[in-house]
Design an enzyme around this catalytic site. Structure first.
Site, PDB file in Angstrom:
ATOM      1  NE  ARG A  37      -4.334  -1.506   1.795  1.00 16.48           N
ATOM      2  CZ  ARG A  37      -5.233  -1.933   2.674  1.00 16.48           C
ATOM      3  NH1 ARG A  37      -4.998  -1.866   3.967  1.00 16.48           N
ATOM      4  NH2 ARG A  37      -6.375  -2.426   2.246  1.00 16.48           N
ATOM      5  CE  LYS A 202     -12.429  -7.378   6.944  1.00 13.82           C
ATOM      6  NZ  LYS A 202     -11.802  -6.397   6.043  1.00 13.82           N
ATOM      7  N   GLY A 360      -6.975  -6.384   1.337  1.00 13.97           N
ATOM      8  CA  GLY A 360      -5.737  -6.182   2.085  1.00 13.97           C
ATOM      9  C   GLY A 360      -5.044  -7.497   2.378  1.00 13.97           C
ATOM     10  N   GLY A 384     -12.724  -4.159   0.644  1.00 18.52           N
ATOM     11  CA  GLY A 384     -14.084  -3.685   0.935  1.00 18.52           C
ATOM     12  C   GLY A 384     -14.560  -2.723  -0.141  1.00 18.52           C
TER      13      GLY A 384
HETATM   14  P1  ADP Z   1      -9.341  -9.397   2.532  1.00 15.16           P
HETATM   15  O1  ADP Z   1      -8.576  -8.489   3.485  1.00 15.16           O
HETATM   16  O2  ADP Z   1      -8.474  -9.925   1.444  1.00 15.16           O
HETATM   17  O3  ADP Z   1     -10.600  -8.761   2.044  1.00 15.16           O
HETATM   18  P2  ADP Z   1     -10.551 -10.753   4.779  1.00 15.16           P
HETATM   19  O4  ADP Z   1     -10.101  -9.657   5.660  1.00 15.16           O
HETATM   20  O5  ADP Z   1     -12.007 -10.911   4.570  1.00 15.16           O
HETATM   21  O6  ADP Z   1      -9.779 -10.691   3.375  1.00 15.16           O
HETATM   22  O7  ADP Z   1     -10.092 -12.154   5.360  1.00 15.16           O
HETATM   23  C1  ADP Z   1      -8.745 -12.489   5.573  1.00 15.16           C
HETATM   24  C2  ADP Z   1      -8.630 -13.450   6.708  1.00 15.16           C
HETATM   25  O8  ADP Z   1      -9.497 -14.561   6.530  1.00 15.16           O
HETATM   26  C3  ADP Z   1      -7.255 -14.036   6.861  1.00 15.16           C
HETATM   27  O9  ADP Z   1      -6.647 -13.487   8.007  1.00 15.16           O
HETATM   28  C4  ADP Z   1      -7.491 -15.541   6.996  1.00 15.16           C
HETATM   29  O10 ADP Z   1      -6.756 -16.121   8.046  1.00 15.16           O
HETATM   30  C5  ADP Z   1      -8.972 -15.601   7.289  1.00 15.16           C
HETATM   31  N1  ADP Z   1      -9.600 -16.891   6.934  1.00 15.16           N
HETATM   32  C6  ADP Z   1      -9.578 -17.515   5.753  1.00 15.16           C
HETATM   33  N2  ADP Z   1     -10.197 -18.715   5.833  1.00 15.16           N
HETATM   34  C7  ADP Z   1     -10.626 -18.849   7.102  1.00 15.16           C
HETATM   35  C8  ADP Z   1     -11.306 -19.876   7.820  1.00 15.16           C
HETATM   36  N3  ADP Z   1     -11.666 -20.989   7.233  1.00 15.16           N
HETATM   37  N4  ADP Z   1     -11.565 -19.657   9.129  1.00 15.16           N
HETATM   38  C9  ADP Z   1     -11.176 -18.519   9.722  1.00 15.16           C
HETATM   39  N5  ADP Z   1     -10.530 -17.511   9.097  1.00 15.16           N
HETATM   40  C10 ADP Z   1     -10.250 -17.683   7.819  1.00 15.16           C
HETATM   41 MG    MG Z   2      -8.838  -8.027   5.517  1.00 15.66          MG
END
Ligand code: ADP
Ligand code: MG
Length: 404
Positions: A37, A202, A360, A384
């Site tokens: 970033r 999320k 992120g 998001g």
């Molecule tokens: P991004 O930032 O790419 O939008 P998110 O913030 O939604 O993604 O999610 C990222 C997190 O999701 C990571 O820290 C990862 O450890 C977690 N994650 C992925 N699969 C699982 C799971 N099965 N159970 C719990 N957490 C998970």
């Molecule tokens: Mg995230």
């Protein structure tokens, strides 16, 4: 109206330009684990410096609750930005206080000052607009113009994103311009087949995007935390995996709608189930409908998609001309549960069409797994914000810049 861009601000020589960046980088103590970033913010900062502007950087880091906290200081980001610019970046000890006023009072053309974490001030994220306006006015008093370049926060109605853009002559920076052109390519006429890969943690945030995507895509691959709510919607037990009970019905309706539209929602056929949420937990691979049939019983947690699912996802991605991926397929931070995410990243890097990684953690995942930015068509800095754009929502931070 269309987005106001940097040229609309006219001659910036000698002007103090406030720049909202998203320098919310992942940290391990004071060590930045992914500086993507910060690097993404460089083109705008450099362009402004070259134009003779005095650059005042605003950013948040983490989620402090309106008061200063050392662990959320922007100090590591200021140091790293200085390294990348080859010039030291002064970090004010506050955002709009005495230190900020002093640091910005004596700037020369091309100088860069960073204000301390904007979320150390309750006015930044206040629910009430009046409170945000008061804080935005304090920020505005520090500069002559405002450039909004924190793509990761444009979906937030926050003082330094929304109100500030209305207080000063304002325009979008180069990062926002670039991110938008990619998202428009995804929404206007993506080459087909168009596949979207969703994961992450999320769940309810991300389920919303599915209803908007269903009529627009050919395939949706589901991994990460949200897959367990889908498995529950199919009547499977998911042990102690991430589950949003109140969303089960919604998932069921998505599955039905997908069938009607002829869109494939692909759920993993196998799951890596761990004894507990820990890097050194025991784990086994089981079919997706047997999550509770392991030695761990109903305490087992699904932490990654299994190898067969990774193979299936790879085949779908390889056959696609456009792929948007948001959200890791598993808890990639723990090596034992990073395989699904690694396989998806590999498939995106190998495909011949247009691949976009958004989010992120997703961006951090591909970089920590050893991929280069150039392995993908684009790595978006905001998950998001990207998702809300794809959902067709109006983003306040873009509307404030003339976007409709
Ligand atoms: P991004 O930032 O790419 O939008 P998110 O913030 O939604 O993604 O999610 C990222 C997190 O999701 C990571 O820290 C990862 O450890 C977690 N994650 C992925 N699969 C699982 C799971 N099965 N159970 C719990 N957490 C998970
Ligand atoms: Mg995230």
């Amino acid at each position: 109206m269309t987005l106001r861009t940097l040229n609309s601000l006219g001659d910036l020589r000698g002007k103090k330009v406030l720049v909202r960046c998203d320098l919310n980088v992942p940290l391990d103590g004071a060590h930045i684990t992914d500086d993507g970033r910060i690097r993404a913010s460089l083109p705008t900062i450099s362009r402004l410096r070259d134009a003779g502007a005095r650059v005042i950087i605003i950013s948040h880091l983490g989620r402090p609750e309106g008061t200063p906290e050392d662990r959320f200081s922007l100090a590591p980001a200021a140091t790293r930005l200085g390294e990348l610019l080859g010039e030291s970046v002064v970090l004010a000890a506050d955002t709009v206080g005495e230190s900020a006023r002093a640091a910005t009072a004596c700037m020369g053309d091309g100088d860069v000052v960073m204000l301390e974490n904007v979320r150390f001030n309750a006015g930044e994220t206040a629910k009430g607009q009046a409170e945000r306006e008061v804080f935005a006015a304090e920020l505005a008093a520090l500069g002559d113009a405002f450039v909004s370049d924190g793509f990761g926060v444009v979906h937030r109605k926050q003082a330094s994103v929304y109100e500030l853009a209305r207080d000063l002559p304002s325009a979008a920076g180069l990062l926002i311009e670039k991110e938008l052109s990619v998202l428009e390519r995804l929404t206007s006429s993506p080459d087909r087949p168009y596949t979207v890969v969703l994961g992450g943690s999320k769940v309810s945030d991300k389920l919303g995007v599915i209803s908007h995507l269903l009529p627009r895509v050919d395939t949706i691959l589901i991994g990460g935390g949200m897959l367990y709510t889908f498995l529950a919607a199919q009547g499977y037990s998911v042990g102690s995996s991430l589950l949003e009970v109140d969303q089960i019905e919604t998932c069921r309706s998505y599955l039905a709608e997908a069938k009607e539209l002829g869109v494939a929602i692909v759920l993993p056929e196998d799951i890596v189930v761990a004894s507990r949420f820990s890097a050194d937990a025991d784990f086994v691979v089981v079919p997706a409908d047997r999550i509770e049939e392991t030695p761990f019983g109903h305490t087992g947690i699904g932490l990654d998609i299994g190898p067969a699912a990774a193979e299936t996802f790879t085949a779908h991605i390889a056959a696609s001309k456009t792929v948007f991926w948001n959200g890791p397929a598993g808890v990639f931070e723990m090596p034992a549960f990073a395989n699904g995410t690694l396989r998806i990243a590999t498939a995106l890097a190998n495909m011949s069409g247009f691949s976009v990684v958004g989010g992120g953690d997703s961006a951090a995942a591909v970089r920590t797994l050893g991929f280069a930015d150039s392995d993908f068509g684009h790595i978006a800095t905001g998950g998001g914000a990207s998702l809300e754009f794809l959902e067709g929502k109006k983003l306040p931070g873009l509307e404030a810049l003339g976007w409709q």
